[in-house]
Design a protein around this motif. Sequence first.
Motif, PDB file in Angstrom:
ATOM      1  N   GLU A 140      -1.727 -59.248 -27.663  1.00 25.51           N
ATOM      2  CA  GLU A 140      -1.977 -58.958 -28.866  1.00 25.51           C
ATOM      3  C   GLU A 140      -2.414 -59.850 -29.776  1.00 25.51           C
ATOM      4  OE1 GLU A 140       0.815 -57.615 -32.892  1.00 25.51           O
ATOM      5  OE2 GLU A 140       1.849 -58.598 -31.032  1.00 25.51           O
TER       6      GLU A 140
ATOM      7  N   TYR B  55      -6.695 -59.538 -31.459  1.00 27.23           N
ATOM      8  CA  TYR B  55      -6.695 -59.945 -32.850  1.00 27.23           C
ATOM      9  C   TYR B  55      -7.905 -60.870 -33.140  1.00 27.23           C
ATOM     10  CZ  TYR B  55      -6.116 -61.044 -37.886  1.00 27.23           C
ATOM     11  OH  TYR B  55      -6.566 -61.187 -39.108  1.00 27.23           O
TER      12      TYR B  55
ATOM     13  N   THR C 102     -11.279 -59.515 -32.148  1.00 33.98           N
ATOM     14  CA  THR C 102     -11.711 -58.718 -33.090  1.00 33.98           C
ATOM     15  C   THR C 102     -12.492 -59.470 -34.040  1.00 33.98           C
ATOM     16  OG1 THR C 102     -10.047 -56.923 -32.545  1.00 33.98           O
ATOM     17  CG2 THR C 102     -11.031 -56.775 -34.623  1.00 33.98           C
TER      18      THR C 102
END
Length: 53
Positions: A38, A42, A45
């Motif tokens: 996760e 992030y 991104t």
Amino acid sequence: MVQASSPDTDRRRAIEARLHRRFRDLHVNGEWFHWTEELNEYVNTLCNEECYL
């Protein structure tokens, strides 16, 4: 001596607080977090949007 905060500093603090809340389940200590898929997604991104490699 008094140091006034700038809007940029206030913005950065708000972003940091939001990220600490978002990833609180990964928090280890201080600024350290467990690296998970996760968190990796992030960061990737962000780098797709802001990093210059």
